[in-house]
Design a protein around this motif. Sequence first.
Motif, PDB file in Angstrom:
ATOM      1  N   VAL A  58      72.940  -8.657  -1.603  1.00 43.70           N
ATOM      2  CA  VAL A  58      72.028  -8.240  -2.655  1.00 43.70           C
ATOM      3  C   VAL A  58      72.842  -7.909  -3.903  1.00 43.70           C
ATOM      4  O   VAL A  58      73.808  -7.154  -3.844  1.00 43.70           O
ATOM      5  CB  VAL A  58      71.204  -7.014  -2.204  1.00 43.70           C
ATOM      6  CG1 VAL A  58      70.300  -6.533  -3.311  1.00 43.70           C
ATOM      7  CG2 VAL A  58      70.409  -7.333  -0.960  1.00 43.70           C
ATOM      8  N   THR A  59      72.435  -8.469  -5.018  1.00 46.15           N
ATOM      9  CA  THR A  59      73.130  -8.214  -6.281  1.00 46.15           C
ATOM     10  C   THR A  59      72.321  -7.264  -7.146  1.00 46.15           C
ATOM     11  O   THR A  59      71.125  -7.038  -6.909  1.00 46.15           O
ATOM     12  CB  THR A  59      73.365  -9.517  -7.057  1.00 46.15           C
ATOM     13  OG1 THR A  59      72.090 -10.056  -7.432  1.00 46.15           O
ATOM     14  CG2 THR A  59      74.150 -10.524  -6.233  1.00 46.15           C
ATOM     15  N   LEU A  60      72.970  -6.759  -8.159  1.00 45.07           N
ATOM     16  CA  LEU A  60      72.319  -5.876  -9.107  1.00 45.07           C
ATOM     17  C   LEU A  60      71.154  -6.598  -9.787  1.00 45.07           C
ATOM     18  O   LEU A  60      70.102  -6.007 -10.019  1.00 45.07           O
ATOM     19  CB  LEU A  60      73.351  -5.403 -10.141  1.00 45.07           C
ATOM     20  CG  LEU A  60      72.991  -4.220 -11.007  1.00 45.07           C
ATOM     21  CD1 LEU A  60      72.772  -2.977 -10.159  1.00 45.07           C
ATOM     22  CD2 LEU A  60      74.092  -3.950 -12.015  1.00 45.07           C
ATOM     23  N   GLU A  61      71.336  -7.878 -10.067  1.00 46.51           N
ATOM     24  CA  GLU A  61      70.282  -8.666 -10.710  1.00 46.51           C
ATOM     25  C   GLU A  61      69.058  -8.805  -9.805  1.00 46.51           C
ATOM     26  O   GLU A  61      67.921  -8.773 -10.289  1.00 46.51           O
ATOM     27  CB  GLU A  61      70.799 -10.058 -11.102  1.00 46.51           C
ATOM     28  CG  GLU A  61      71.792 -10.054 -12.236  1.00 46.51           C
ATOM     29  CD  GLU A  61      73.210  -9.718 -11.796  1.00 46.51           C
ATOM     30  OE1 GLU A  61      73.520  -9.807 -10.587  1.00 46.51           O
ATOM     31  OE2 GLU A  61      74.013  -9.348 -12.664  1.00 46.51           O
ATOM     32  N   GLU A  85      66.408   9.162  -5.731  1.00 42.46           N
ATOM     33  CA  GLU A  85      66.640   9.280  -4.293  1.00 42.46           C
ATOM     34  C   GLU A  85      68.037   8.758  -3.923  1.00 42.46           C
ATOM     35  O   GLU A  85      68.657   9.236  -2.980  1.00 42.46           O
ATOM     36  CB  GLU A  85      65.567   8.480  -3.554  1.00 42.46           C
ATOM     37  CG  GLU A  85      65.573   8.641  -2.066  1.00 42.46           C
ATOM     38  CD  GLU A  85      64.467   7.833  -1.417  1.00 42.46           C
ATOM     39  OE1 GLU A  85      64.727   7.223  -0.361  1.00 42.46           O
ATOM     40  OE2 GLU A  85      63.326   7.814  -1.953  1.00 42.46           O
ATOM     41  N   PHE A  86      68.510   7.790  -4.681  1.00 42.66           N
ATOM     42  CA  PHE A  86      69.842   7.230  -4.456  1.00 42.66           C
ATOM     43  C   PHE A  86      70.893   7.899  -5.335  1.00 42.66           C
ATOM     44  O   PHE A  86      72.011   7.401  -5.468  1.00 42.66           O
ATOM     45  CB  PHE A  86      69.824   5.708  -4.684  1.00 42.66           C
ATOM     46  CG  PHE A  86      69.183   4.963  -3.561  1.00 42.66           C
ATOM     47  CD1 PHE A  86      69.949   4.491  -2.498  1.00 42.66           C
ATOM     48  CD2 PHE A  86      67.813   4.751  -3.525  1.00 42.66           C
ATOM     49  CE1 PHE A  86      69.362   3.819  -1.444  1.00 42.66           C
ATOM     50  CE2 PHE A  86      67.220   4.081  -2.482  1.00 42.66           C
ATOM     51  CZ  PHE A  86      67.997   3.617  -1.432  1.00 42.66           C
ATOM     52  N   LYS A  98      74.713   0.337  -1.499  1.00 45.60           N
ATOM     53  CA  LYS A  98      73.363   0.868  -1.262  1.00 45.60           C
ATOM     54  C   LYS A  98      72.281   0.000  -1.890  1.00 45.60           C
ATOM     55  O   LYS A  98      71.100   0.310  -1.794  1.00 45.60           O
ATOM     56  CB  LYS A  98      73.270   2.291  -1.797  1.00 45.60           C
ATOM     57  CG  LYS A  98      74.199   3.239  -1.066  1.00 45.60           C
ATOM     58  CD  LYS A  98      73.896   4.654  -1.350  1.00 45.60           C
ATOM     59  CE  LYS A  98      74.862   5.520  -0.534  1.00 45.60           C
ATOM     60  NZ  LYS A  98      74.409   6.869  -0.435  1.00 45.60           N
ATOM     61  N   LEU A  99      72.675  -1.110  -2.521  1.00 48.42           N
ATOM     62  CA  LEU A  99      71.693  -1.968  -3.180  1.00 48.42           C
ATOM     63  C   LEU A  99      70.707  -2.585  -2.190  1.00 48.42           C
ATOM     64  O   LEU A  99      69.518  -2.716  -2.492  1.00 48.42           O
ATOM     65  CB  LEU A  99      72.398  -3.067  -3.982  1.00 48.42           C
ATOM     66  CG  LEU A  99      73.133  -2.606  -5.238  1.00 48.42           C
ATOM     67  CD1 LEU A  99      73.840  -3.782  -5.897  1.00 48.42           C
ATOM     68  CD2 LEU A  99      72.201  -1.921  -6.214  1.00 48.42           C
ATOM     69  N   ALA A 100      71.181  -2.949  -1.012  1.00 51.32           N
ATOM     70  CA  ALA A 100      70.288  -3.539  -0.011  1.00 51.32           C
ATOM     71  C   ALA A 100      69.209  -2.536   0.416  1.00 51.32           C
ATOM     72  O   ALA A 100      68.032  -2.902   0.557  1.00 51.32           O
ATOM     73  CB  ALA A 100      71.079  -4.016   1.200  1.00 51.32           C
ATOM     74  N   ASP A 101      69.608  -1.282   0.603  1.00 50.20           N
ATOM     75  CA  ASP A 101      68.637  -0.250   0.972  1.00 50.20           C
ATOM     76  C   ASP A 101      67.640  -0.012  -0.168  1.00 50.20           C
ATOM     77  O   ASP A 101      66.452   0.143   0.065  1.00 50.20           O
ATOM     78  CB  ASP A 101      69.350   1.066   1.300  1.00 50.20           C
ATOM     79  CG  ASP A 101      70.250   0.958   2.515  1.00 50.20           C
ATOM     80  OD1 ASP A 101      69.965   0.108   3.387  1.00 50.20           O
ATOM     81  OD2 ASP A 101      71.237   1.719   2.603  1.00 50.20           O
ATOM     82  N   LEU A 102      68.166  -0.023  -1.390  1.00 47.85           N
ATOM     83  CA  LEU A 102      67.318   0.209  -2.563  1.00 47.85           C
ATOM     84  C   LEU A 102      66.278  -0.890  -2.712  1.00 47.85           C
ATOM     85  O   LEU A 102      65.087  -0.612  -2.908  1.00 47.85           O
ATOM     86  CB  LEU A 102      68.176   0.312  -3.824  1.00 47.85           C
ATOM     87  CG  LEU A 102      67.420   0.463  -5.150  1.00 47.85           C
ATOM     88  CD1 LEU A 102      66.548   1.713  -5.153  1.00 47.85           C
ATOM     89  CD2 LEU A 102      68.390   0.493  -6.311  1.00 47.85           C
ATOM     90  N   ILE A 103      66.693  -2.131  -2.580  1.00 49.43           N
ATOM     91  CA  ILE A 103      65.736  -3.231  -2.756  1.00 49.43           C
ATOM     92  C   ILE A 103      64.690  -3.227  -1.629  1.00 49.43           C
ATOM     93  O   ILE A 103      63.520  -3.533  -1.859  1.00 49.43           O
ATOM     94  CB  ILE A 103      66.443  -4.598  -2.881  1.00 49.43           C
ATOM     95  CG1 ILE A 103      65.509  -5.627  -3.525  1.00 49.43           C
ATOM     96  CG2 ILE A 103      66.912  -5.106  -1.544  1.00 49.43           C
ATOM     97  CD1 ILE A 103      66.184  -6.897  -3.950  1.00 49.43           C
TER      98      ILE A 103
END
Length: 109
Positions: A58-61, A85-86, A98-103
């Motif tokens: 997972v990327t920032l984009e 939350e993050f 943590k991007l994968a969890d966020l998405i």
Amino acid sequence: MKGSYLKIAEGYELIATGFRELAEVKEAHEKKAAPETIQEITETPAKAEPLKEEATKVTLEDVRAVLAVKTREGKTQKVKALLNEFGADKLSSVPEDKLADLIAKAEVL
């Protein structure tokens, strides 16, 4: 943006590899090759595996796109709460791991 183009190029490379293998299998079939020869040709190349792993990263984009959709849906406050939350006040402050969890959480908003 540069990373996106590289991912697209890698995808085209995988497609081209698949077409080459398909052509080889068809050619071998037309020549009525031995079954073990066809099996050797149809094996997936070892270098294709790391590309699949990168494709699932997972990327920032990716996250930015999902959050933009949620914001346009009128869920701005929920998006801000999710970032908090993050431990971040903006998306670029979220750690990459943590991007994968966020998405995942953003998609269910």
